[in-house]
Design a protein around this motif. Sequence first.
Motif, PDB file in Angstrom:
ATOM      1  N   ALA B  52       0.846  -1.195   0.000  1.00 36.89           N
ATOM      2  CA  ALA B  52       0.000   0.000   0.000  1.00 36.89           C
ATOM      3  C   ALA B  52       0.875   1.237   0.000  1.00 36.89           C
ATOM      4  O   ALA B  52       0.451   2.307   0.390  1.00 36.89           O
ATOM      5  CB  ALA B  52      -0.919  -0.013   1.214  1.00 36.89           C
ATOM      6  N   GLN B 164      -4.154  -6.004  -3.098  1.00 33.14           N
ATOM      7  CA  GLN B 164      -3.455  -4.755  -3.389  1.00 33.14           C
ATOM      8  C   GLN B 164      -2.565  -4.880  -4.619  1.00 33.14           C
ATOM      9  O   GLN B 164      -2.248  -3.899  -5.269  1.00 33.14           O
ATOM     10  CB  GLN B 164      -2.626  -4.315  -2.186  1.00 33.14           C
ATOM     11  N   SER B 730      -7.946   4.107  -0.183  1.00 30.82           N
ATOM     12  CA  SER B 730      -7.050   3.656  -1.246  1.00 30.82           C
ATOM     13  C   SER B 730      -7.741   3.587  -2.598  1.00 30.82           C
ATOM     14  O   SER B 730      -8.961   3.411  -2.673  1.00 30.82           O
ATOM     15  CB  SER B 730      -6.523   2.250  -0.931  1.00 30.82           C
TER      16      SER B 730
END
Lengths: 120, 852
Positions: B52, B164, B730
């Motif tokens: 991330a 991710q 995100s």
Amino acid sequence: MTKTNIHHWVDICSLDDITPNTGVCAKVADQQVAIFYLHPENELRSLDNYDPIADANVLARGIIAEVEGKRVVASPLYKQHFCLQSGVCLQDQHIQVPTYQTRIKNNTVQVLSPNQEAQV
Amino acid sequence: MQNYRVVVIGNGMVGHKFIETLSEQTDQVEIITFSEEPRLAYDRVQLSGYFAGQSAEDLALTNEDSYRNLGVNFYLNDKVVAIDRSAKQVKTQSGNVVGYDKLIIATGSTPFVPPIPGREQPHIHVYRTLDDLDAIQASARQSKSGVVVGGGLLGLEAANALKQLSLDTHVVEFAPQLMPVQLDKNGGKLLRQKIEKLGVSVHTEKNTQRIINGTDARYRLEFADGSWLETDTIVFSAGIRPQDELARDAHLDIGPRGGIVINELCQTSDLNVYAIGECALWQQKIYGLVAPGYKMAKVAADHCLRSLSLIDPKKTSQTFTGADMSTKLKLLGVDVASIGDAHGADDNLVSYSFRDEFAEIYKKIVLSPDRKRLVGAVLVGNTDDYGNWLQLYLNKMTLPEAPEQLLFPFEEGNDSASAASSLENLPDSAQICSCNDVSKGSIITCIYKGTRDVSALKSECNAGTGCGGCTQLVGQLLDNELSKMGISVDKSICPHFPYNRSELFDIIKVKKLRTFDSVLAQCGSRLGCDICKPAVASILASLWNEPVLNPQHVSLQDTNDAFLANMQKDGTYSVVPRVPGGEITPDKLIVIGQVAKDFNLYTKITGGQRIDLFGAQLNELPMIWQRLVDAGFETGHAYGKALRTVKSCVGSTWCRFGVQDSTTMAIDLEKRYRGIRSPHKIKMAVSGCARECAEAQSKDFGVIATEKGWNLYVGGNGGMRPRHADLFASDLDDQTLIQYIDRIMIFYIRTAERLQRTSVWLENLTGGLDYLREVVIDNKLGINSDMEAQMANLIDSYQCEWQSTLKDPQKLKRFSHFINSKETDSQVIFVTEREQIRPARIEEKQRATEEA
């Protein structure tokens, strides 16, 4: 040497030139005089424009405040409070800036000129 | 003088904690540590943050320089291969032989990979070290899909990592539910439902039999029930096994199912050898969480010093007596918590549960047969109750009548007052912050020593600086103690207004007050001061956005706002034109240079990618700005408590690593939010990739590009109190990013204290980051449309303050040193240094006056 008025009132500007609750700086006999227009009192107060703590001519540009019942200006540089009546610094009683007499006459702002100029 | 040597095998989180604890307490011990990994200790709990945008440095718990400063000798990439207990020596892979007085085994655990045929092939991984993550990342580049085998806590972390990396993510679990250890059936069911909504496929009751080549993907997992699943990458997360071979070979006592047996002082069967963390077995139990490992590290350090007579024997000795495995965490963005006996399988226990299918929340409490004690709990979807419930459980507190009411904390008679009274009943030894082991007693001591707000408490006694789960409790504790001390926390901004800033904001907004005089008349007293005047001026500007130099506002403005420039030490000003995103044409650069040259100004590049021009006198400001405005510049608000700059890198336009156009985004953001007055200055930055060249994580609002969009960070700060911003959301698209920033900024403007930066605001916000998300993302308070309307008004009413001032002769009158003369201040004196001006020093001024 002329001996007329050792102290004499000097015209500075119209009262309309000063926004209520702000200060301006006037040049009076080579001195820098900070003039404050108090509102709602509708009165003027004057201190020397020189801030001895900051070593700069800036007091006219400070915020007018009320601290513990006293009318003061807060130095725009380091924020100490100077009493508009006595010139004493509230944060350090040993420091005092000169005060001047001012009045409003026919909507004109006047400062009582300091003596040394008159003696010339 | 170092008389003793302690050798630490393994430099994971727990080994590092031991070193840190020991070196804090003595300098008479030489510490040597060996790691089989190529780097010093890092935060394994936050591993998925690696994908991330967090770098290995971000995750590092220490670095080589700090170890050198502590005098710790370390050997990386050098695994200890043997312990010779009679000679008190260890031997490493590279042939190093080192003697010890005390030996600490902190080798941790290894991931368990079930003996499935086909498991030893490329693109099949485990999830434990940064090297594992690098390998997973490399595989992801050649994969479309990924499977995690194991649906426990770590497995879901690994699934988050795969997600991710933009893989089509699947989780395969042997048991009928996810997280079978921590959650009951219904909790597991809701967790599954929520995770599947996020795009992760869950397959339960699947016993993987073998891995063969796939037809549509690289591999096929064949399950015992005859079904199968194809995937390109596999990550095993099927539990851990203590890494105990060294101890085994050295004939230390080992448990029947592995683990180095320790006593309550963390000593092994050889009293000069300690084992701590996941390799240690205490009363037949391995503790796979970091908090118990840290506790063991402290116990072992304490006992080492004690047995070497390096500690005051009167000091209470520490012991390890087991640890609570309750836990609260966020898995794939879903809040999950588990306390004590989550299953309540014993028939005598009494369970209550609450399921809100609309809000997707599940809560369950397990009570003792007499319903007087909490013995376990499960929370999924909302973990607000965790802190309070954990205290009830750990301290075996007597529950109120009708304990089922615990499930409904917001109902009458069960509000925060009862939370306060339950906090009151806690013993001083009660642990409030489990991450850093901070007790109620030590927090209270801090408060009595004079710490009076939550963020100060955090830095004073470390409480709430780990997972942050206890922040609310710390806040309640602070309020309770202060009121007991008879200290009414006076949050009034000054003697003229008995309100704090956010209350004042609400009054001004609701009563639609537009001047300081009307605010004073409505809710203040006397005449106002240099605290309340600028504060009210800022609120008025945030709400109605009238020019700050208008006659009714000008007397309220702080030093710099009063003349739309930054006053320097000698009373002159500096001027900063806006350079959105730091992008500027050569022509505009030339204009700035020419203006600086014509007015003889000192020029310096700022940290915010702009140019600051120093040494302007009051009367010069309008002339300078006329030239700048004519050339198309706008004011940069360097003087205001407002958005300063949006720093950016060149992003995907020029940079070969950039994944989004960070410059355009930065310019858009800067133009959107320019001029908006806020409780304090606001800085922003946009980075075009995870390399983070714009240093967005040190800004109030940081935006970092991802393959799929933008990550938004909030609450960062540089300066004297540096703070990394927290990841708020995100992979946002442009529109959502801007919508979230709009809302957060207005919420900050409405609720922050005077001169409170976003970092401190966020730390003091009750409920913290999670609460901010609830407000901004879930519209918990139902105020989002109102906040957006306020932002739209502010954007519509923007005007360049210098441009409008230049058109107003009345306002320009103030820009003169003397009201009655065109002269300037003769006491402003410059000298030349490195070909530019600078203010003269006192002795230089005196010389200049004498010469004159």
